[in-house]
Design an enzyme around this catalytic site. Structure first.
Site, PDB file in Angstrom:
ATOM      1  N   ASP A   1       1.347  -6.091  -7.092  1.00  0.00           N
ATOM      2  CA  ASP A   1       1.072  -6.746  -5.804  1.00  0.00           C
ATOM      3  C   ASP A   1       1.361  -8.246  -5.858  1.00  0.00           C
ATOM      4  O   ASP A   1       1.983  -8.801  -4.947  1.00  0.00           O
ATOM      5  CB  ASP A   1      -0.391  -6.538  -5.396  1.00  0.00           C
ATOM      6  CG  ASP A   1      -0.666  -5.112  -4.935  1.00  0.00           C
ATOM      7  OD1 ASP A   1       0.249  -4.483  -4.372  1.00  0.00           O
ATOM      8  OD2 ASP A   1      -1.797  -4.633  -5.135  1.00  0.00           O
TER       9      ASP A   1
ATOM     10  N   LYS B   1      -7.846   1.290  -6.268  1.00  0.00           N
ATOM     11  CA  LYS B   1      -7.163   0.453  -7.266  1.00  0.00           C
ATOM     12  C   LYS B   1      -8.053   0.095  -8.466  1.00  0.00           C
ATOM     13  O   LYS B   1      -7.558  -0.028  -9.577  1.00  0.00           O
ATOM     14  CB  LYS B   1      -6.627  -0.829  -6.613  1.00  0.00           C
ATOM     15  CG  LYS B   1      -5.456  -0.564  -5.671  1.00  0.00           C
ATOM     16  CD  LYS B   1      -4.910  -1.865  -5.098  1.00  0.00           C
ATOM     17  CE  LYS B   1      -3.867  -1.567  -4.026  1.00  0.00           C
ATOM     18  NZ  LYS B   1      -3.273  -2.803  -3.477  1.00  0.00           N
TER      19      LYS B   1
END
Ligand code: ATR
Length: 269
Positions: free
Chosen positions: A102, A66
């Site tokens: 997220d 990420k």
């Protein structure tokens, strides 16, 4: 023409994302496919670029890439910037846009699926790694009374809290700072559950009616066990997984899928 999407990670074989996005696509009648692709640890950017060159329209990115995805995306949304990490890529003609869904996924799961309204709550966030960082801004935007970030290495929590300057009620510290404090919502963003460990929470951490939320899913972690035994209501991270996927799907396709139906499907499986 079928549009191609993928999730990149290492390992990736156990990812539920292909199942989730296939269900979303069926439900909304979108002509797309979505596969799980293993990227070598030293070849993330090359693997993504090859997928894009082969006609890929967008991608999700998971552990451990990420931060690299954040670097790969020339343009980034404010929430990706705050997270310091990117889990969703949109391929344009000229560049790659990076987003992070997220945090919004967590807040949607709390509010829409569990009926937890963060406004006015005392929230404890455990962990100061990438998983914790990704949810700080969306939690703050939901206007809790306070947000305390606690970490095994206290300096990381203090630093993470400081990186969001001038937010009243936001602070960081160690587990030794917790005795005497109570929280309405305790979120576990540590990796402790993966090794069957329990972060050292005091017995009296949970206020009356408190919730315990573990970002891990598919298992009852020692944290959720501990919380349940002390009267808290508990939730695992499956809802967050589905909601972050739904937000990525919306970015790519402009359609919001029905997440409840997909959560029931996954729980049954
Ligand atoms: P991620 O990207 O998943 O957040 P990470 O950056 O490695 O992964 O962070 C893992 C987090 O879990 C850290 O906050 C870590 O605490 P430290 O910063 O002190 O390492 C926390 N963690 C891991 N194992 C833990 C345990 N057994 N008890 C408490 N915290 C733990």
């Amino acid at each position: 023409m079928t549009d191609h999407y993928a999730v990149f990670g290492n390992p990736i074989a156990h990812s539920m994302s292909p199942l989730i996005h296939a269900a979303f696509a069926r439900q909304t009648g979108q002509d797309m496919d979505y596969t799980a692709l293993l990227a070598p640890l030293d070849g993330f950017a090359e693997t993504v670029r090859a997928f894009q060159a082969g006609g890929g329209r967008g991608a999700n990115v998971t552990v451990p890439f990420k931060e690299q995805a954040h670097a790969l995306a020339r343009r980034r949304t404010p929430r990706a910037e705050a997270a310091g990490a990117v889990n969703t890529l949109l391929f344009g003609d000229a560049d790659i846009l990076g987003d992070n869904t997220d945090g919004v996924g967590l807040v949607r799961d709390l509010m829409d699926n569990l009926g937890i309204v963060p406004r006015g709550l005392r929230i404890l966030l455990m962990g100061a790694g990438g998983a914790a960082r990704g949810v700080v801004l969306p939690l703050l935007e939901a206007a809790p009374r306070s947000l305390f970030i606690v970490n095994r290495t206290p300096a990381r929590a203090v630093e993470l809290a400081r990186s969001f300057a001038d937010r009243p009620g936001l602070a960081g510290g160690g587990y030794e700072d917790l005795p005497g404090r109570q929280f309405d919502l305790v979120i576990n963003a540590t990796a402790a559950g993966l090794t069957g460990d329990l972060p050292p929470l005091p017995d009296a951490t949970f206020a009356d009616g408190a919730w315990a939320y573990d970002m891990l899913y598919g298992r009852v972690t020692p944290f959720l066990d501990f919380a349940r035994q002390r009267g808290a209501r508990v939730a695992d991270g499956l809802g967050m997984l589905v909601e972050q996927a739904a937000e990525a799907f919306y970015l790519w396709r402009g359609v919001r899928p029905d997440t409840g139906a997909v959560m029931r499907l996954l729980r049954a499986a």
